[in-house]
Design a protein around this motif. Structure first.
Motif, mmCIF file in Angstrom:
data_model
loop_
_atom_site.group_PDB
_atom_site.id
_atom_site.type_symbol
_atom_site.label_atom_id
_atom_site.label_comp_id
_atom_site.label_asym_id
_atom_site.label_seq_id
_atom_site.Cartn_x
_atom_site.Cartn_y
_atom_site.Cartn_z
ATOM 1 N N ALA A 1 -32.722 -26.121 16.574
ATOM 2 C CA ALA A 1 -33.565 -25.588 15.689
ATOM 3 C C ALA A 1 -35.118 -24.826 15.931
ATOM 4 C CB ALA A 1 -34.638 -26.170 14.647
ATOM 5 N N ILE A 2 -35.517 -23.763 15.895
ATOM 6 C CA ILE A 2 -36.426 -22.872 16.695
ATOM 7 C C ILE A 2 -37.785 -22.689 15.636
ATOM 8 C CG2 ILE A 2 -35.353 -20.403 16.122
ATOM 9 C CD1 ILE A 2 -36.609 -19.885 19.041
ATOM 10 N N SER A 3 -38.739 -22.259 16.568
ATOM 11 C CA SER A 3 -40.196 -22.110 15.258
ATOM 12 C C SER A 3 -40.848 -21.264 15.930
ATOM 13 C CB SER A 3 -40.527 -23.854 14.737
ATOM 14 O OG SER A 3 -41.648 -23.737 14.298
ATOM 15 N N ILE A 4 -41.325 -20.170 15.480
ATOM 16 C CA ILE A 4 -41.859 -19.222 16.221
ATOM 17 C C ILE A 4 -43.617 -18.869 14.782
ATOM 18 C CG2 ILE A 4 -42.311 -17.192 16.790
ATOM 19 C CD1 ILE A 4 -39.015 -17.073 17.884
ATOM 20 N N PRO A 5 -44.544 -19.761 14.388
ATOM 21 C CA PRO A 5 -45.061 -19.863 13.273
ATOM 22 C C PRO A 5 -45.746 -18.542 13.588
ATOM 23 C CG PRO A 5 -45.905 -21.525 14.809
ATOM 24 C CD PRO A 5 -44.398 -20.586 15.476
ATOM 25 N N ALA A 6 -46.125 -17.700 14.517
ATOM 26 C CA ALA A 6 -46.867 -16.252 14.381
ATOM 27 C C ALA A 6 -45.513 -15.735 13.457
ATOM 28 C CB ALA A 6 -46.907 -15.754 15.751
ATOM 29 N N ILE A 7 -44.790 -15.322 13.699
ATOM 30 C CA ILE A 7 -43.904 -14.210 13.117
ATOM 31 C C ILE A 7 -43.332 -14.855 11.754
ATOM 32 C CG2 ILE A 7 -43.813 -12.947 14.392
ATOM 33 C CD1 ILE A 7 -40.763 -13.836 15.641
#
Length: 244
Positions: A96-102
């Protein structure tokens, strides 16, 4: 939007796999297909670009980067990397991947190569799904791990990487792995390149440390070809790992 000697593979194998990515993206591959109403995704300003020194990359011994500027009929796909015996033993994979800013929080598909040598891309039926190129290193291992995502879909739906160009240096990306660990990366820069001038070695060249490349389409949408003319690439460097 398919490995390696030991865990993260020889530089040559990674470069060959990356060349398949270039062939697909430069030729106007599936990542570029989208509705014409969705061609105003954020574009990274010059201030967000990768520093002039670029990532710490070096070409693999005895290998060279293919010319990415060409059509499917004018560029020969590199040979698919052989499947080494240790592939089945590569127990840790990204999940899984998480990119909070977008606002990206999604499981990761595992992507391979198509029969013609081009890189598989996530299905257009689910443009919210990003995918990891399993011929690249596992995120957190030495080298440039590659994650691909659509910018939009044929129905006009925004893709998982629609806002990739809005990332800025210092933003974080977290990749959860199958062993329960999380690899945390810091964005170094975001650039957009014409597909006919894709900087192969800058994006895919070997690195001395664990890095990450997030890639989608961008720039102007060409209504005649129904493809975007550019690629947006976000570069990131590992800052640490922790238990999930």
């Amino acid at each position: 939007m398919s490995s390696s000697t030991r865990l993260f593979g020889s530089g040559r194998r990674r470069l060959l796999a990356s060349a398949a990515t270039v062939l697909l993206l430069a030729a106007g591959g599936s990542l570029a297909v989208g509705a014409s109403s969705q061609h105003h995704a954020p574009r990274p300003p010059a201030s967000a670009g990768l520093p002039p020194a670029g990532p710490s990359t070096a070409p693999a011994a005895g290998s060279h980067a293919p010319d990415p500027a060409g059509s499917p009929s004018g560029v020969t796909a590199p040979p698919a990397p052989s499947a080494p015996a240790d592939l089945a033993a590569r127990a840790v994979t990204p999940t899984a991947i998480s990119i909070p800013a977008i606002g990206v929080h999604h499981t990761l598909l595992s992507l391979g190569q198509n029969p013609d040598g081009t890189l598989e891309v996530p299905p257009m039926s689910d443009v919210a799904a990003p995918g990891w190129d399993r011929n690249s290193p596992v995120p957190g291992q030495v080298g440039p791990a590659v994650v691909l995502g659509h910018i939009d879909g044929t129905t006009g739906a925004r893709g998982v990487f629609y806002a990739l160009g809005a990332l800025r240096p210092g933003d974080t990306v977290s990749v959860t792995r199958s062993d329960g660990t999380v690899a945390v990366f810091r964005i170094d820069g975001v650039d957009t390149y014409p597909k006919d001038a894709f900087p192969t070695l800058t994006v895919y060249g070997n690195t001395a440390n664990p890095q990450l490349r997030l890639i989608t389409c961008g720039g102007r949408f060409d209504r005649a070809t129904q493809h975007y003319l550019d690629n947006t690439v976000a570069y990131a460097t590992l800052t640490g790992t922790h238990r999930g």
